[in-house]
Motif scaffolding. Sequence first.
Motif, PDB file in Angstrom:
ATOM      1  N   VAL A  32      -0.150 -11.546   3.876  1.00 38.60           N
ATOM      2  CA  VAL A  32       1.297 -11.290   3.935  1.00 38.60           C
ATOM      3  C   VAL A  32       1.578 -10.091   4.839  1.00 38.60           C
ATOM      4  O   VAL A  32       2.485 -10.128   5.677  1.00 38.60           O
ATOM      5  CB  VAL A  32       1.882 -11.067   2.523  1.00 38.60           C
ATOM      6  N   ARG A  33       0.810  -9.031   4.680  1.00 37.82           N
ATOM      7  CA  ARG A  33       0.989  -7.848   5.531  1.00 37.82           C
ATOM      8  C   ARG A  33       0.784  -8.193   7.005  1.00 37.82           C
ATOM      9  O   ARG A  33       1.533  -7.738   7.872  1.00 37.82           O
ATOM     10  CB  ARG A  33       0.016  -6.747   5.112  1.00 37.82           C
ATOM     11  N   ALA A  34      -0.236  -9.003   7.277  1.00 41.31           N
ATOM     12  CA  ALA A  34      -0.520  -9.396   8.660  1.00 41.31           C
ATOM     13  C   ALA A  34       0.629 -10.214   9.235  1.00 41.31           C
ATOM     14  O   ALA A  34       1.031 -10.011  10.390  1.00 41.31           O
ATOM     15  CB  ALA A  34      -1.832 -10.178   8.726  1.00 41.31           C
ATOM     16  N   GLU A  35       1.164 -11.131   8.445  1.00 38.90           N
ATOM     17  CA  GLU A  35       2.285 -11.963   8.919  1.00 38.90           C
ATOM     18  C   GLU A  35       3.526 -11.108   9.172  1.00 38.90           C
ATOM     19  O   GLU A  35       4.216 -11.281  10.172  1.00 38.90           O
ATOM     20  CB  GLU A  35       2.584 -13.055   7.903  1.00 38.90           C
ATOM     21  N   ALA A  36       3.796 -10.165   8.275  1.00 39.04           N
ATOM     22  CA  ALA A  36       4.949  -9.281   8.458  1.00 39.04           C
ATOM     23  C   ALA A  36       4.770  -8.405   9.699  1.00 39.04           C
ATOM     24  O   ALA A  36       5.715  -8.197  10.476  1.00 39.04           O
ATOM     25  CB  ALA A  36       5.147  -8.416   7.217  1.00 39.04           C
ATOM     26  N   MET A  37       3.570  -7.902   9.898  1.00 37.40           N
ATOM     27  CA  MET A  37       3.310  -7.062  11.062  1.00 37.40           C
ATOM     28  C   MET A  37       3.373  -7.889  12.344  1.00 37.40           C
ATOM     29  O   MET A  37       3.849  -7.405  13.375  1.00 37.40           O
ATOM     30  CB  MET A  37       1.948  -6.380  10.923  1.00 37.40           C
ATOM     31  N   THR A  38       2.921  -9.122  12.275  1.00 30.90           N
ATOM     32  CA  THR A  38       3.025 -10.020  13.425  1.00 30.90           C
ATOM     33  C   THR A  38       4.488 -10.213  13.799  1.00 30.90           C
ATOM     34  O   THR A  38       4.841 -10.196  14.982  1.00 30.90           O
ATOM     35  CB  THR A  38       2.345 -11.366  13.115  1.00 30.90           C
ATOM     36  N   ALA A  39       5.338 -10.385  12.786  1.00 30.16           N
ATOM     37  CA  ALA A  39       6.776 -10.529  13.046  1.00 30.16           C
ATOM     38  C   ALA A  39       7.310  -9.296  13.762  1.00 30.16           C
ATOM     39  O   ALA A  39       8.094  -9.411  14.712  1.00 30.16           O
ATOM     40  CB  ALA A  39       7.518 -10.760  11.733  1.00 30.16           C
ATOM     41  N   HIS A  40       6.883  -8.134  13.321  1.00 31.57           N
ATOM     42  CA  HIS A  40       7.318  -6.874  13.937  1.00 31.57           C
ATOM     43  C   HIS A  40       6.900  -6.823  15.408  1.00 31.57           C
ATOM     44  O   HIS A  40       7.716  -6.501  16.284  1.00 31.57           O
ATOM     45  CB  HIS A  40       6.714  -5.710  13.151  1.00 31.57           C
ATOM     46  N   VAL A  41       5.655  -7.152  15.684  1.00 30.41           N
ATOM     47  CA  VAL A  41       5.151  -7.117  17.068  1.00 30.41           C
ATOM     48  C   VAL A  41       5.892  -8.142  17.922  1.00 30.41           C
ATOM     49  O   VAL A  41       6.304  -7.842  19.048  1.00 30.41           O
ATOM     50  CB  VAL A  41       3.624  -7.345  17.101  1.00 30.41           C
ATOM     51  N   LEU A  42       6.078  -9.340  17.389  1.00 32.20           N
ATOM     52  CA  LEU A  42       6.787 -10.377  18.146  1.00 32.20           C
ATOM     53  C   LEU A  42       8.218  -9.951  18.469  1.00 32.20           C
ATOM     54  O   LEU A  42       8.693 -10.144  19.590  1.00 32.20           O
ATOM     55  CB  LEU A  42       6.796 -11.691  17.358  1.00 32.20           C
ATOM     56  N   LEU A  43       8.897  -9.372  17.490  1.00 29.48           N
ATOM     57  CA  LEU A  43      10.275  -8.947  17.712  1.00 29.48           C
ATOM     58  C   LEU A  43      10.347  -7.866  18.784  1.00 29.48           C
ATOM     59  O   LEU A  43      11.193  -7.925  19.687  1.00 29.48           O
ATOM     60  CB  LEU A  43      10.886  -8.432  16.405  1.00 29.48           C
ATOM     61  N   ASP A  44       9.447  -6.914  18.714  1.00 28.01           N
ATOM     62  CA  ASP A  44       9.485  -5.804  19.659  1.00 28.01           C
ATOM     63  C   ASP A  44       8.942  -6.159  21.040  1.00 28.01           C
ATOM     64  O   ASP A  44       9.039  -5.351  21.956  1.00 28.01           O
ATOM     65  CB  ASP A  44       8.753  -4.594  19.086  1.00 28.01           C
ATOM     66  N   THR A  45       8.390  -7.357  21.169  1.00 33.51           N
ATOM     67  CA  THR A  45       7.951  -7.816  22.493  1.00 33.51           C
ATOM     68  C   THR A  45       8.862  -8.918  23.014  1.00 33.51           C
ATOM     69  O   THR A  45       8.494  -9.657  23.921  1.00 33.51           O
ATOM     70  CB  THR A  45       6.477  -8.274  22.472  1.00 33.51           C
ATOM     71  N   GLY A  46      10.057  -9.020  22.413  1.00 38.65           N
ATOM     72  CA  GLY A  46      11.066  -9.934  22.930  1.00 38.65           C
ATOM     73  C   GLY A  46      10.912 -11.386  22.539  1.00 38.65           C
ATOM     74  O   GLY A  46      11.490 -12.260  23.180  1.00 38.65           O
ATOM     75  N   ARG A  47      10.164 -11.655  21.492  1.00 43.10           N
ATOM     76  CA  ARG A  47       9.945 -13.043  21.059  1.00 43.10           C
ATOM     77  C   ARG A  47      10.639 -13.249  19.707  1.00 43.10           C
ATOM     78  O   ARG A  47      10.001 -13.500  18.695  1.00 43.10           O
ATOM     79  CB  ARG A  47       8.452 -13.313  20.999  1.00 43.10           C
ATOM     80  N   ALA A  48      11.962 -13.155  19.737  1.00 48.13           N
ATOM     81  CA  ALA A  48      12.762 -13.138  18.518  1.00 48.13           C
ATOM     82  C   ALA A  48      12.626 -14.405  17.677  1.00 48.13           C
ATOM     83  O   ALA A  48      12.539 -14.318  16.451  1.00 48.13           O
ATOM     84  CB  ALA A  48      14.228 -12.897  18.862  1.00 48.13           C
ATOM     85  N   ALA A  49      12.624 -15.569  18.294  1.00 45.08           N
ATOM     86  CA  ALA A  49      12.535 -16.819  17.528  1.00 45.08           C
ATOM     87  C   ALA A  49      11.212 -16.899  16.776  1.00 45.08           C
ATOM     88  O   ALA A  49      11.181 -17.261  15.589  1.00 45.08           O
ATOM     89  CB  ALA A  49      12.710 -18.024  18.444  1.00 45.08           C
TER      90      ALA A  49
END
Length: 95
Positions: free
Chosen positions: A55-72
Motif C-alpha cells: 500500500v505504501r509503495a502504491e501511494a508513493m508511486t501515485a505521488h511520483v506519477l503526479l509530480d512527474t506530470g502523469r496525473a491520470a
Amino acid sequence: MAAAACASRPNVTLYQIPSLLLLLAGAAAAATRWEAAQGQLDAAAALPLEPVDAVRAEAMTAHVLLDTGRAAEAEQAARRALAEAERLDLAEPAC
C-alpha cells in the motif's frame, strides 16, 4: 543491487529490505529526485511485499506519477492504494 547490498549486512533482515527501499524512495521524492524515487520503488516492487508495504509503495508511486506530470496514472495508483488501505484498515496510507 540495493537489496543485495542490504542482504550482505548482518543487522538487516530480508524482511526489512522493502521498508528500507520505500524509505529511500520517500527521501528521494522529498528531494524531488523523481528518477531515484522511481528506481527505489521498482526495486521494492521486485521483492515480496507485506500488505502494508504494498500500500505504501502504491501511494508513493501515485505521488511520483503526479509530480512527474502523469496525473491520470497517478489517480489510478492513488485509488488502488486507497482501496487497499481501507480494506486492510490502514489509517496512515489512507490519509
